[in-house]
Design a protein around this motif. Structure first.
Motif, PDB file in Angstrom:
ATOM      1  N   ALA A  33      68.014  54.258  31.306  1.00 40.02           N
ATOM      2  CA  ALA A  33      66.655  54.484  31.459  1.00 40.02           C
ATOM      3  C   ALA A  33      66.161  54.259  29.853  1.00 40.02           C
ATOM      4  O   ALA A  33      66.923  54.339  28.780  1.00 40.02           O
ATOM      5  CB  ALA A  33      66.276  56.217  31.849  1.00 40.02           C
ATOM      6  N   MET A  34      64.858  54.076  29.578  1.00 37.26           N
ATOM      7  CA  MET A  34      64.097  53.701  28.532  1.00 37.26           C
ATOM      8  C   MET A  34      63.216  54.524  28.223  1.00 37.26           C
ATOM      9  O   MET A  34      61.582  54.666  29.435  1.00 37.26           O
ATOM     10  CB  MET A  34      63.412  52.230  28.639  1.00 37.26           C
ATOM     11  N   GLY A  35      62.864  54.392  26.676  1.00 39.73           N
ATOM     12  CA  GLY A  35      61.501  55.806  26.963  1.00 39.73           C
ATOM     13  C   GLY A  35      60.171  54.866  25.288  1.00 39.73           C
ATOM     14  O   GLY A  35      61.672  53.735  24.284  1.00 39.73           O
ATOM     15  N   TRP A  36      59.943  55.516  25.704  1.00 42.39           N
ATOM     16  CA  TRP A  36      58.829  55.028  24.004  1.00 42.39           C
ATOM     17  C   TRP A  36      58.306  56.261  23.679  1.00 42.39           C
ATOM     18  O   TRP A  36      57.970  57.338  24.421  1.00 42.39           O
ATOM     19  CB  TRP A  36      57.634  53.854  24.174  1.00 42.39           C
ATOM     20  N   PHE A  47      56.361  61.999  22.520  1.00 50.22           N
ATOM     21  CA  PHE A  47      56.495  60.979  23.932  1.00 50.22           C
ATOM     22  C   PHE A  47      55.351  60.468  24.259  1.00 50.22           C
ATOM     23  O   PHE A  47      54.654  60.954  24.119  1.00 50.22           O
ATOM     24  CB  PHE A  47      57.380  61.926  24.204  1.00 50.22           C
ATOM     25  N   VAL A  48      55.790  58.517  24.275  1.00 57.58           N
ATOM     26  CA  VAL A  48      54.355  58.350  24.866  1.00 57.58           C
ATOM     27  C   VAL A  48      54.828  57.810  26.812  1.00 57.58           C
ATOM     28  O   VAL A  48      53.887  57.779  27.508  1.00 57.58           O
ATOM     29  CB  VAL A  48      54.531  56.898  24.185  1.00 57.58           C
ATOM     30  N   ALA A  49      55.924  56.783  26.336  1.00 55.50           N
ATOM     31  CA  ALA A  49      55.976  56.680  28.792  1.00 55.50           C
ATOM     32  C   ALA A  49      57.675  56.585  27.848  1.00 55.50           C
ATOM     33  O   ALA A  49      58.377  56.748  27.598  1.00 55.50           O
ATOM     34  CB  ALA A  49      55.699  55.258  27.987  1.00 55.50           C
ATOM     35  N   HIS A  50      57.768  56.205  30.097  1.00 60.27           N
ATOM     36  CA  HIS A  50      59.724  56.392  29.900  1.00 60.27           C
ATOM     37  C   HIS A  50      58.922  55.678  31.324  1.00 60.27           C
ATOM     38  O   HIS A  50      58.674  56.032  32.007  1.00 60.27           O
ATOM     39  CB  HIS A  50      59.662  57.615  30.369  1.00 60.27           C
ATOM     40  N   ILE A  51      60.224  55.153  31.150  1.00 57.62           N
ATOM     41  CA  ILE A  51      60.957  54.373  32.631  1.00 57.62           C
ATOM     42  C   ILE A  51      62.252  54.385  33.582  1.00 57.62           C
ATOM     43  O   ILE A  51      63.080  54.221  32.549  1.00 57.62           O
ATOM     44  CB  ILE A  51      60.518  53.095  32.562  1.00 57.62           C
ATOM     45  N   ARG A  53      66.268  53.415  34.845  1.00 56.88           N
ATOM     46  CA  ARG A  53      66.872  52.545  34.954  1.00 56.88           C
ATOM     47  C   ARG A  53      65.864  50.814  35.913  1.00 56.88           C
ATOM     48  O   ARG A  53      66.210  49.785  35.456  1.00 56.88           O
ATOM     49  CB  ARG A  53      68.820  52.800  35.495  1.00 56.88           C
ATOM     50  N   SER A  54      65.425  51.506  37.134  1.00 59.57           N
ATOM     51  CA  SER A  54      65.509  50.473  37.851  1.00 59.57           C
ATOM     52  C   SER A  54      63.681  49.433  37.583  1.00 59.57           C
ATOM     53  O   SER A  54      63.326  48.972  38.136  1.00 59.57           O
ATOM     54  CB  SER A  54      65.668  50.672  39.806  1.00 59.57           C
ATOM     55  N   GLY A  55      63.086  51.006  37.266  1.00 61.16           N
ATOM     56  CA  GLY A  55      61.642  50.551  36.494  1.00 61.16           C
ATOM     57  C   GLY A  55      60.505  51.295  38.140  1.00 61.16           C
ATOM     58  O   GLY A  55      59.457  51.115  38.169  1.00 61.16           O
ATOM     59  N   ASP A  56      61.271  51.622  38.777  1.00 56.90           N
ATOM     60  CA  ASP A  56      59.790  52.033  40.400  1.00 56.90           C
ATOM     61  C   ASP A  56      59.602  53.273  39.105  1.00 56.90           C
ATOM     62  O   ASP A  56      58.284  54.323  40.499  1.00 56.90           O
ATOM     63  CB  ASP A  56      61.230  52.050  41.262  1.00 56.90           C
ATOM     64  N   THR A  57      60.000  54.188  38.353  1.00 48.84           N
ATOM     65  CA  THR A  57      59.702  54.966  38.113  1.00 48.84           C
ATOM     66  C   THR A  57      59.215  55.417  36.703  1.00 48.84           C
ATOM     67  O   THR A  57      59.765  54.918  35.788  1.00 48.84           O
ATOM     68  CB  THR A  57      60.755  56.614  38.325  1.00 48.84           C
ATOM     69  N   THR A  58      58.615  55.755  36.415  1.00 50.69           N
ATOM     70  CA  THR A  58      57.645  55.942  35.496  1.00 50.69           C
ATOM     71  C   THR A  58      57.347  57.156  34.929  1.00 50.69           C
ATOM     72  O   THR A  58      56.343  57.646  35.688  1.00 50.69           O
ATOM     73  CB  THR A  58      56.288  54.811  34.701  1.00 50.69           C
ATOM     74  N   TYR A  59      56.317  57.447  33.507  1.00 48.77           N
ATOM     75  CA  TYR A  59      56.139  58.996  33.184  1.00 48.77           C
ATOM     76  C   TYR A  59      55.330  58.170  31.560  1.00 48.77           C
ATOM     77  O   TYR A  59      56.097  57.295  31.078  1.00 48.77           O
ATOM     78  CB  TYR A  59      57.140  59.402  33.118  1.00 48.77           C
ATOM     79  N   TYR A  60      54.144  59.187  31.630  1.00 47.97           N
ATOM     80  CA  TYR A  60      53.458  59.215  30.161  1.00 47.97           C
ATOM     81  C   TYR A  60      52.849  60.170  30.122  1.00 47.97           C
ATOM     82  O   TYR A  60      52.514  61.282  30.664  1.00 47.97           O
ATOM     83  CB  TYR A  60      51.961  57.860  31.099  1.00 47.97           C
ATOM     84  N   ARG A  67      45.941  54.436  29.458  1.00 45.77           N
ATOM     85  CA  ARG A  67      45.643  53.236  28.713  1.00 45.77           C
ATOM     86  C   ARG A  67      46.606  52.713  28.657  1.00 45.77           C
ATOM     87  O   ARG A  67      46.564  50.782  28.548  1.00 45.77           O
ATOM     88  CB  ARG A  67      45.254  53.554  28.100  1.00 45.77           C
ATOM     89  N   PHE A  68      47.746  52.783  28.927  1.00 44.73           N
ATOM     90  CA  PHE A  68      49.399  52.483  28.309  1.00 44.73           C
ATOM     91  C   PHE A  68      49.917  52.412  29.676  1.00 44.73           C
ATOM     92  O   PHE A  68      50.397  52.847  31.199  1.00 44.73           O
ATOM     93  CB  PHE A  68      50.729  53.187  27.535  1.00 44.73           C
ATOM     94  N   THR A  69      50.608  51.011  29.798  1.00 46.15           N
ATOM     95  CA  THR A  69      51.640  50.763  30.936  1.00 46.15           C
ATOM     96  C   THR A  69      52.948  50.389  30.417  1.00 46.15           C
ATOM     97  O   THR A  69      53.093  49.375  29.777  1.00 46.15           O
ATOM     98  CB  THR A  69      51.119  49.108  31.268  1.00 46.15           C
ATOM     99  N   VAL A  70      53.951  50.803  30.652  1.00 47.32           N
ATOM    100  CA  VAL A  70      55.755  50.814  30.287  1.00 47.32           C
ATOM    101  C   VAL A  70      56.317  50.129  31.912  1.00 47.32           C
ATOM    102  O   VAL A  70      55.849  49.839  33.049  1.00 47.32           O
ATOM    103  CB  VAL A  70      56.347  51.586  30.355  1.00 47.32           C
ATOM    104  N   SER A  71      56.688  49.422  30.947  1.00 44.78           N
ATOM    105  CA  SER A  71      56.983  48.230  31.613  1.00 44.78           C
ATOM    106  C   SER A  71      58.984  47.261  31.981  1.00 44.78           C
ATOM    107  O   SER A  71      59.539  47.452  30.261  1.00 44.78           O
ATOM    108  CB  SER A  71      56.558  46.476  32.874  1.00 44.78           C
ATOM    109  N   ARG A  72      59.478  46.803  32.307  1.00 44.99           N
ATOM    110  CA  ARG A  72      60.660  46.727  31.897  1.00 44.99           C
ATOM    111  C   ARG A  72      61.163  45.619  32.651  1.00 44.99           C
ATOM    112  O   ARG A  72      60.845  45.013  34.233  1.00 44.99           O
ATOM    113  CB  ARG A  72      61.917  47.104  32.258  1.00 44.99           C
TER     114      ARG A  72
END
Length: 124
Positions: A33-36, A47-51, A53-60, A67-72
Motif C-alpha cells: 500500500a502507498m501513502g503520501w 498524512f495526505v492520502a493513502h491507496i 495495494r490494488s488501488g480500490d481503496t483510498t483515504y484522504y 481536491r487531491f486524488t491518489v492513484s497508482r
C-alpha cells in the motif's frame, strides 16, 4: 528493499494544479500500500492520502479531500497524487511511502520505505 523516487513538484499559483509522481523499484510494487505525506519546516510529517495495494481503496486527509486524488499504476510501479485547487497552505515537501504489512494508513511509523521528497510551493 524498496527505493522510491518522487518527481513533479514545483511552483504553482493558488487555484492551480500539479501532479506529483513516485516511482518504485526493488521489490514487487503491488505488494505495498502507498501513502503520501507532507512536511513543512518545524512541523511533523502530515498524512495526505493513502491507496491500497490494488488501488480500490483510498483515504484522504480532511484538508485535501475533494481536491487531491491518489492513484497508482502497478504495471508502471508508480503512484500519483493529483492536486487541484491548490492553496498556499498546501506548500510543503511531499513524500511517498510504502507500507507492508497493512497498518494504520495515517501514521508515518506504519510505513517502511520513504522517498526523498519533492517540494511543492503554492504562491498566493
Amino acid at each position: 528493499q524498496v527505493q522510491l523516487v518522487e518527481s513533479g513538484g514545483g511552483l504553482v499559483q493558488a487555484g492551480g494544479s500539479l501532479r506529483v509522481s513516485c516511482v518504485a523499484s526493488g521489490r514487487t510494487f503491488s505488494n505495498y500500500a502507498m501513502g503520501w505525506f507532507r512536511q513543512t519546516p518545524g512541523k511533523e510529517r502530515e498524512f495526505v492520502a493513502h491507496i491500497s495495494r490494488s488501488g480500490d481503496t483510498t483515504y484522504y486527509a480532511d484538508s485535501v479531500k475533494g481536491r487531491f486524488t491518489v492513484s497508482r499504476d502497478n504495471a508502471k510501479n508508480t503512484v500519483y497524487l493529483q492536486m487541484n485547487s491548490l492553496k498556499p497552505e498546501d506548500t510543503a515537501v511531499y513524500y511517498c511511502a510504502a507500507q507492508w504489512p497493512p497498518g494504520s494508513y495515517a501514521k508515518p511509523y506504519e510505513y517502511e520505505y520513504w522517498g526523498q521528497g519533492t517540494q511543492v510551493t503554492v504562491s498566493s
